[in-house]
Motif scaffolding. Structure first.
Motif, mmCIF file in Angstrom:
data_model
loop_
_atom_site.group_PDB
_atom_site.id
_atom_site.type_symbol
_atom_site.label_atom_id
_atom_site.label_comp_id
_atom_site.label_asym_id
_atom_site.label_seq_id
_atom_site.Cartn_x
_atom_site.Cartn_y
_atom_site.Cartn_z
ATOM 1 N N LEU A 270 0.840 -1.411 -0.123
ATOM 2 C CA LEU A 270 0.094 0.265 -0.021
ATOM 3 C C LEU A 270 1.251 1.448 -0.255
ATOM 4 C CD1 LEU A 270 -2.938 -1.089 2.365
ATOM 5 C CD2 LEU A 270 -2.872 -0.611 -0.020
ATOM 6 N N ARG A 271 1.719 1.192 0.711
ATOM 7 C CA ARG A 271 2.685 2.431 0.654
ATOM 8 C C ARG A 271 3.253 2.571 -1.197
ATOM 9 N NH1 ARG A 271 8.153 3.913 0.595
ATOM 10 N NH2 ARG A 271 8.913 1.538 0.532
ATOM 11 N N ARG A 272 3.702 1.463 -1.972
ATOM 12 C CA ARG A 272 4.367 1.670 -3.095
ATOM 13 C C ARG A 272 3.474 1.890 -3.904
ATOM 14 N NH1 ARG A 272 10.207 -0.307 -3.752
ATOM 15 N NH2 ARG A 272 10.831 -1.573 -1.292
ATOM 16 N N HIS A 273 1.870 1.243 -3.818
ATOM 17 C CA HIS A 273 1.457 1.708 -4.638
ATOM 18 C C HIS A 273 -0.581 2.153 -3.798
ATOM 19 C CE1 HIS A 273 -1.782 0.705 -8.191
ATOM 20 N NE2 HIS A 273 -0.657 -0.102 -9.212
ATOM 21 N N PRO A 274 -0.762 3.209 -3.530
ATOM 22 C CA PRO A 274 -1.445 3.670 -2.456
ATOM 23 C C PRO A 274 -2.851 4.011 -3.257
ATOM 24 C CG PRO A 274 0.433 5.187 -2.641
ATOM 25 C CD PRO A 274 0.436 4.211 -3.747
ATOM 26 N N GLY A 275 -2.679 3.237 -4.408
ATOM 27 C CA GLY A 275 -4.156 2.848 -4.911
ATOM 28 C C GLY A 275 -5.083 1.307 -4.413
ATOM 29 N N ALA A 276 -4.226 0.396 -4.280
ATOM 30 C CA ALA A 276 -4.630 -0.733 -4.337
ATOM 31 C C ALA A 276 -5.342 -0.767 -3.443
ATOM 32 C CB ALA A 276 -2.869 -1.681 -3.669
ATOM 33 N N ALA A 277 -6.043 -1.972 -3.134
ATOM 34 C CA ALA A 277 -7.228 -2.319 -2.369
ATOM 35 C C ALA A 277 -6.562 -3.982 -1.991
ATOM 36 C CB ALA A 277 -8.228 -2.575 -2.452
ATOM 37 N N VAL A 278 -6.638 -4.022 -0.058
ATOM 38 C CA VAL A 278 -5.945 -5.327 0.272
ATOM 39 C C VAL A 278 -7.181 -5.940 1.333
ATOM 40 C CG1 VAL A 278 -4.603 -6.057 1.843
ATOM 41 C CG2 VAL A 278 -3.832 -4.581 0.795
ATOM 42 N N HIS A 279 -7.100 -7.200 0.482
ATOM 43 C CA HIS A 279 -7.922 -8.046 1.187
ATOM 44 C C HIS A 279 -7.991 -9.732 1.940
ATOM 45 C CE1 HIS A 279 -10.867 -5.857 -1.602
ATOM 46 N NE2 HIS A 279 -10.250 -6.146 -2.688
ATOM 47 N N ALA A 280 -8.501 -10.293 2.678
ATOM 48 C CA ALA A 280 -8.148 -11.097 3.747
ATOM 49 C C ALA A 280 -8.695 -12.037 3.563
ATOM 50 C CB ALA A 280 -7.591 -10.647 4.944
ATOM 51 N N LEU A 281 -8.749 -13.875 3.389
ATOM 52 C CA LEU A 281 -9.207 -14.465 3.986
ATOM 53 C C LEU A 281 -8.652 -15.345 4.849
ATOM 54 C CD1 LEU A 281 -10.974 -16.009 0.602
ATOM 55 C CD2 LEU A 281 -11.666 -14.226 2.527
ATOM 56 N N PRO A 282 -9.130 -16.679 5.987
ATOM 57 C CA PRO A 282 -8.828 -16.901 7.056
ATOM 58 C C PRO A 282 -7.941 -18.598 6.425
ATOM 59 C CG PRO A 282 -10.898 -17.199 6.791
ATOM 60 C CD PRO A 282 -10.480 -16.398 6.100
ATOM 61 N N THR A 283 -7.063 -18.501 5.119
ATOM 62 C CA THR A 283 -6.612 -19.296 4.876
ATOM 63 C C THR A 283 -5.390 -19.433 5.364
ATOM 64 O OG1 THR A 283 -6.537 -18.101 2.396
ATOM 65 C CG2 THR A 283 -8.232 -19.297 3.442
ATOM 66 N N GLY A 284 -4.157 -20.383 3.907
ATOM 67 C CA GLY A 284 -3.121 -20.323 3.950
ATOM 68 C C GLY A 284 -2.925 -19.469 2.837
ATOM 69 N N HIS A 285 -1.740 -20.614 2.263
ATOM 70 C CA HIS A 285 -0.778 -19.943 1.508
ATOM 71 C C HIS A 285 -1.596 -19.851 -0.141
ATOM 72 C CE1 HIS A 285 1.923 -18.166 -1.830
ATOM 73 N NE2 HIS A 285 1.866 -19.023 -2.209
ATOM 74 N N ASN A 286 -2.216 -21.018 -0.178
ATOM 75 C CA ASN A 286 -3.289 -21.872 -1.568
ATOM 76 C C ASN A 286 -4.792 -21.491 -1.409
ATOM 77 O OD1 ASN A 286 -0.723 -22.550 -2.879
ATOM 78 N ND2 ASN A 286 -1.120 -24.711 -2.647
ATOM 79 N N LEU A 287 -5.196 -20.245 -0.840
ATOM 80 C CA LEU A 287 -6.434 -19.497 -0.961
ATOM 81 C C LEU A 287 -7.563 -20.584 -1.978
ATOM 82 C CD1 LEU A 287 -4.877 -17.259 -1.930
ATOM 83 C CD2 LEU A 287 -6.287 -16.113 -0.360
ATOM 84 N N HIS A 288 -6.892 -20.608 -3.518
ATOM 85 C CA HIS A 288 -8.237 -21.035 -3.354
ATOM 86 C C HIS A 288 -8.620 -22.209 -3.648
ATOM 87 C CE1 HIS A 288 -3.962 -21.272 -5.397
ATOM 88 N NE2 HIS A 288 -4.303 -22.333 -6.187
ATOM 89 N N GLU A 289 -7.232 -23.348 -3.173
ATOM 90 C CA GLU A 289 -7.179 -24.677 -2.756
ATOM 91 C C GLU A 289 -8.740 -24.826 -1.933
ATOM 92 O OE1 GLU A 289 -4.344 -27.121 -3.199
ATOM 93 O OE2 GLU A 289 -4.223 -26.425 -5.232
#
Length: 306
Positions: A270-289
């Motif tokens: 966010l510091r380097r790209h202030p226009g970005a949006a950040v989201h979080a899911l309660p998973t590990g690295h392989n969110l899609h699996e």
């Protein structure tokens, strides 16, 4: 296990997801240097979403997510993975992989894409968006930033891929995966092994992706640099940040709360790209699996602007 049908698992996955099963077909693109790039086209309409997997995975890693998402999509096998050719130079880094993705987008899409990339695929997607903004409508990066520690990742994954590169049968490989605590249920492990392996002419089974073979060579005394099957192994940090800084389309980062990207990593993005949006899911690295339904719902919300 089925003898040769990569789509044989989809009806059961669709039933479990309570989702309709769209048309899915394998596509192959011949590249100028003689290699081929392969992917899966989902649905009858031109794709709205293109997805790039992480290191050691393949286009089928998105199957359940795409069943839940319900949009026409293109899931690519990155070079060195799935049905795509291996690179002789083993240069599996974002800016090297990006031109092949561009070729696929030009050939198979027909409109700017929501480009979704996980891990190595996320860094590659950023390189594509930076180089060819005309092809990318939105960039969604899953659980990776250029600042993530290159040595991140479970030790058992590295040990697993650093082991033998061929087996007598897929059942033997399933047993090995389960013994390392990988793959989840036996059925899930069997599906993953089938879709990520192939039977050689001599009857032995081997991984489709190049990283396992590089890891085994390194473990036997080869180069540790080319042998590490980690999603961010050979991506120069500043090069990756430069690509993200050059992205002018909407940018979203989705991190797993137990994944590679920490809250501090997200803050740096966010510091380097202030226009970005950040989201979080309660998973590990392989969110899609781990939680494909939740990821699909989030992707749909982002795409629809909710």
């Amino acid at each position: 296990m089925p003898a040769d049908d990569e789509f044989s698992f989809l009806p059961a996955q669709a039933a479990a997801a309570a989702a309709p099963l769209p048309r899915v077909e394998r596509r192959t693109l011949s590249l100028p240097d003689g290699r081929v790039l392969s992917g899966l086209a989902w649905g009858d309409a031109p794709p709205a979403v293109t997805l790039l997997h992480g290191a050691g995975l393949n286009a089928h890693t998105w199957d359940t997510t795409l069943l839940h998402l319900g949009l026409p999509a293109l899931a690519l096998d990155l070079p060195g993975h799935g049905n795509s050719s291996w690179r002789d130079d083993a240069a599996y880094v974002a800016r090297v992989l990006a031109p092949d993705v561009v070729a696929a987008l030009e050939e198979w899409t027909g409109r700017p894409q929501t480009l979704v990339g996980h891990s190595l695929g996320g860094l590659t997607a950023a390189a594509v968006a930076a180089a060819r903004p005309d092809l990318v409508e939105r960039l969604i990066v899953l659980d990776i930033t250029p600042g993530v520690d290159p040595s991140a990742g479970p030790a058992q994954i590295r040990a697993f891929f650093a082991g033998p590169t061929d087996w007598a049968s897929r059942d033997e490989l399933v047993e090995r995966a389960l013994s390392f605590g990988l793959g989840g249920s036996r059925a899930a492990a069997a599906r993953g092994v089938f879709l990520n392996s192939r039977v050689r002419p001599d009857g032995r089974v081997e991984w489709k992706h190049h990283f396992a073979h590089l890891a085994a060579a390194a473990a036997a005394g080869g180069s540790a640099d080319t042998g590490t099957p980690d999603a961010v192994r050979a991506v120069p940090t500043e090069t990756g940040w430069e690509d993200l800084a050059a992205v002018r389309t909407p940018l979203d980062l989705v991190r797993g709360e137990r994944g590679f990207v920490t809250a501090a990593d997200a803050d740096e993005l966010l510091r380097r790209h202030p226009g970005a949006a950040v989201h979080a899911l309660p998973t590990g690295h392989n969110l899609h699996e781990e939680d494909p339904a939740a990821l699909a719902a989030l992707l749909r919300d982002i795409i629809d602007g909710r």
